[in-house]
Design a protein around this motif. Sequence first.
Motif, PDB file in Angstrom:
ATOM      1  N   LYS A   1       0.833  -1.210   0.000  1.00 48.65           N
ATOM      2  CA  LYS A   1       0.000   0.000   0.000  1.00 48.65           C
ATOM      3  C   LYS A   1       0.866   1.257   0.000  1.00 48.65           C
ATOM      4  O   LYS A   1       1.902   1.311   0.657  1.00 48.65           O
ATOM      5  N   GLY A   2       0.427   2.248  -0.750  1.00 48.71           N
ATOM      6  CA  GLY A   2       1.148   3.512  -0.822  1.00 48.71           C
ATOM      7  C   GLY A   2       0.679   4.308  -2.026  1.00 48.71           C
ATOM      8  O   GLY A   2      -0.242   3.895  -2.735  1.00 48.71           O
ATOM      9  N   THR A   3       1.341   5.428  -2.251  1.00 48.16           N
ATOM     10  CA  THR A   3       0.991   6.301  -3.375  1.00 48.16           C
ATOM     11  C   THR A   3       1.651   5.812  -4.648  1.00 48.16           C
ATOM     12  O   THR A   3       2.886   5.745  -4.719  1.00 48.16           O
ATOM     13  N   PRO A   4       0.858   5.460  -5.668  1.00 48.66           N
ATOM     14  CA  PRO A   4       1.478   5.072  -6.940  1.00 48.66           C
ATOM     15  C   PRO A   4       2.069   6.300  -7.630  1.00 48.66           C
ATOM     16  O   PRO A   4       1.346   7.258  -7.897  1.00 48.66           O
ATOM     17  N   ILE A   5       3.387   6.294  -7.880  1.00 48.17           N
ATOM     18  CA  ILE A   5       4.001   7.467  -8.535  1.00 48.17           C
ATOM     19  C   ILE A   5       4.406   7.164  -9.985  1.00 48.17           C
ATOM     20  O   ILE A   5       4.726   8.081 -10.734  1.00 48.17           O
ATOM     21  N   LEU A   6       4.376   5.882 -10.355  1.00 47.57           N
ATOM     22  CA  LEU A   6       4.550   5.486 -11.764  1.00 47.57           C
ATOM     23  C   LEU A   6       3.827   4.162 -11.953  1.00 47.57           C
ATOM     24  O   LEU A   6       3.874   3.301 -11.065  1.00 47.57           O
ATOM     25  N   GLY A   7       3.147   4.011 -13.075  1.00 44.46           N
ATOM     26  CA  GLY A   7       2.432   2.760 -13.328  1.00 44.46           C
ATOM     27  C   GLY A   7       2.425   2.426 -14.799  1.00 44.46           C
ATOM     28  O   GLY A   7       2.403   3.327 -15.645  1.00 44.46           O
ATOM     29  N   LEU A   8       2.445   1.131 -15.091  1.00 47.90           N
ATOM     30  CA  LEU A   8       2.382   0.663 -16.479  1.00 47.90           C
ATOM     31  C   LEU A   8       1.253  -0.349 -16.625  1.00 47.90           C
ATOM     32  O   LEU A   8       1.205  -1.353 -15.906  1.00 47.90           O
ATOM     33  N   ASP A   9       0.374  -0.065 -17.554  1.00 48.41           N
ATOM     34  CA  ASP A   9      -0.755  -0.925 -17.890  1.00 48.41           C
ATOM     35  C   ASP A   9      -0.234  -2.103 -18.715  1.00 48.41           C
ATOM     36  O   ASP A   9       0.304  -1.891 -19.806  1.00 48.41           O
ATOM     37  N   VAL A  10      -0.373  -3.329 -18.208  1.00 48.37           N
ATOM     38  CA  VAL A  10       0.065  -4.488 -19.000  1.00 48.37           C
ATOM     39  C   VAL A  10      -1.108  -5.364 -19.451  1.00 48.37           C
ATOM     40  O   VAL A  10      -0.928  -6.525 -19.788  1.00 48.37           O
ATOM     41  N   TRP A  11      -2.316  -4.790 -19.453  1.00 44.31           N
ATOM     42  CA  TRP A  11      -3.425  -5.469 -20.112  1.00 44.31           C
ATOM     43  C   TRP A  11      -3.098  -5.590 -21.608  1.00 44.31           C
ATOM     44  O   TRP A  11      -2.495  -4.682 -22.187  1.00 44.31           O
ATOM     45  N   GLU A  12      -3.558  -6.671 -22.229  1.00 35.51           N
ATOM     46  CA  GLU A  12      -3.291  -6.824 -23.672  1.00 35.51           C
ATOM     47  C   GLU A  12      -3.849  -5.649 -24.481  1.00 35.51           C
ATOM     48  O   GLU A  12      -3.282  -5.277 -25.505  1.00 35.51           O
ATOM     49  N   HIS A  13      -4.953  -5.046 -24.018  1.00 37.48           N
ATOM     50  CA  HIS A  13      -5.534  -3.929 -24.792  1.00 37.48           C
ATOM     51  C   HIS A  13      -4.563  -2.745 -24.883  1.00 37.48           C
ATOM     52  O   HIS A  13      -4.741  -1.864 -25.721  1.00 37.48           O
ATOM     53  N   ALA A  14      -3.551  -2.716 -24.019  1.00 35.86           N
ATOM     54  CA  ALA A  14      -2.586  -1.611 -24.018  1.00 35.86           C
ATOM     55  C   ALA A  14      -1.503  -1.771 -25.083  1.00 35.86           C
ATOM     56  O   ALA A  14      -0.807  -0.799 -25.391  1.00 35.86           O
ATOM     57  N   TYR A  15      -1.359  -2.976 -25.636  1.00 34.69           N
ATOM     58  CA  TYR A  15      -0.235  -3.174 -26.563  1.00 34.69           C
ATOM     59  C   TYR A  15      -0.479  -4.155 -27.701  1.00 34.69           C
ATOM     60  O   TYR A  15       0.347  -4.285 -28.601  1.00 34.69           O
ATOM     61  N   TYR A  16      -1.612  -4.860 -27.708  1.00 30.67           N
ATOM     62  CA  TYR A  16      -1.752  -6.000 -28.613  1.00 30.67           C
ATOM     63  C   TYR A  16      -1.744  -5.619 -30.097  1.00 30.67           C
ATOM     64  O   TYR A  16      -1.200  -6.352 -30.920  1.00 30.67           O
ATOM     65  N   LEU A  17      -2.317  -4.485 -30.460  1.00 32.11           N
ATOM     66  CA  LEU A  17      -2.391  -4.093 -31.878  1.00 32.11           C
ATOM     67  C   LEU A  17      -0.996  -3.952 -32.487  1.00 32.11           C
ATOM     68  O   LEU A  17      -0.754  -4.346 -33.627  1.00 32.11           O
ATOM     69  N   LYS A  18      -0.063  -3.383 -31.729  1.00 31.98           N
ATOM     70  CA  LYS A  18       1.286  -3.139 -32.253  1.00 31.98           C
ATOM     71  C   LYS A  18       2.251  -4.266 -31.909  1.00 31.98           C
ATOM     72  O   LYS A  18       3.091  -4.630 -32.721  1.00 31.98           O
TER      73      LYS A  18
ATOM     74  N   ILE B   1       7.066  -3.074 -22.984  1.00 37.32           N
ATOM     75  CA  ILE B   1       7.650  -2.574 -21.734  1.00 37.32           C
ATOM     76  C   ILE B   1       8.917  -1.769 -22.033  1.00 37.32           C
ATOM     77  O   ILE B   1       9.120  -0.671 -21.500  1.00 37.32           O
ATOM     78  N   GLU B   2       9.757  -2.287 -22.918  1.00 35.87           N
ATOM     79  CA  GLU B   2      10.973  -1.548 -23.313  1.00 35.87           C
ATOM     80  C   GLU B   2      10.614  -0.195 -23.928  1.00 35.87           C
ATOM     81  O   GLU B   2      11.244   0.825 -23.640  1.00 35.87           O
TER      82      GLU B   2
ATOM     83  N   GLN C   1       1.346  -7.411 -30.384  1.00 42.21           N
ATOM     84  CA  GLN C   1       0.754  -8.746 -30.239  1.00 42.21           C
ATOM     85  C   GLN C   1       1.147  -9.355 -28.882  1.00 42.21           C
ATOM     86  O   GLN C   1       0.923  -8.727 -27.869  1.00 42.21           O
ATOM     87  N   ASN C   2       1.776 -10.543 -28.887  1.00 46.50           N
ATOM     88  CA  ASN C   2       2.089 -11.193 -27.607  1.00 46.50           C
ATOM     89  C   ASN C   2       3.442 -10.774 -27.032  1.00 46.50           C
ATOM     90  O   ASN C   2       3.890 -11.319 -26.038  1.00 46.50           O
ATOM     91  N   ARG C   3       4.085  -9.772 -27.644  1.00 43.78           N
ATOM     92  CA  ARG C   3       5.450  -9.411 -27.234  1.00 43.78           C
ATOM     93  C   ARG C   3       5.444  -8.324 -26.157  1.00 43.78           C
ATOM     94  O   ARG C   3       5.926  -7.217 -26.352  1.00 43.78           O
TER      95      ARG C   3
END
Length: 199
Positions: free
Chosen positions: A155-172, A181-182, A174-176
């Motif tokens: 628990k704490g204040t999120p100061i950076l976050g990355l969405d790793v749902w497939e909808h965030a990256y699948y079009l460009k 992330i890079e 795919q499964n990579r």
Amino acid sequence: MAFKLPDLPYDYNALEPYIDAKTMEIHHSKHHAGYTEKLNNAIIGTDMENFPIEALLKDVSKYPVAVRNNGGGFYNHDLFWKFMSPDGGSQPSGELLEAINESFGSFDDFRKLFSTAAATRFGSGWAWLVKTNSGLVVTSTPNQDNTLMDVAEVKGTPILGLDVWEHAYYLKYQNRRPEYIEAFWNVINWDFVAERFSG
Ligand code: MN
């Protein structure tokens, strides 16, 4: 309506080539819009309408699961757009960099830890850099949970976050997921991260 879909702070194509315009458009105008609408549907006509989103998330175990899923989705994406910028990338500096060095050894060690947390979150979820009472911590959460929630492991204040749902990256990508992330490191808005760290 209690909650409103925030505008993106830049154009849909602003994060090209790292995040493509089509993904940004669908992510914002369909997914984020959907969480916002469903959150409003879940709270309409109840006391929950009077609470700021952070207050709902802090006691989320007391509320219907729709508030956890859609309140998390509403809040996480609002942050996510601001965590990125066409002028982003590079590295943090000042007090934030000092805190990262203190908690993780070096910026590179932090980067590896965060990328691993994002890559190994099974299924859908988020990787986070969190400001806790005992310094900075890297963690991940499932679904649309975040570290403000009373149900969160860390628990704490999120100061950076990355969405790793497939909808965030699948079009460009795919499964990579590791390639996505890079790419994220090229668009991180460290000014906003530093703002949340100091706040
Ligand atoms: Mn998303």
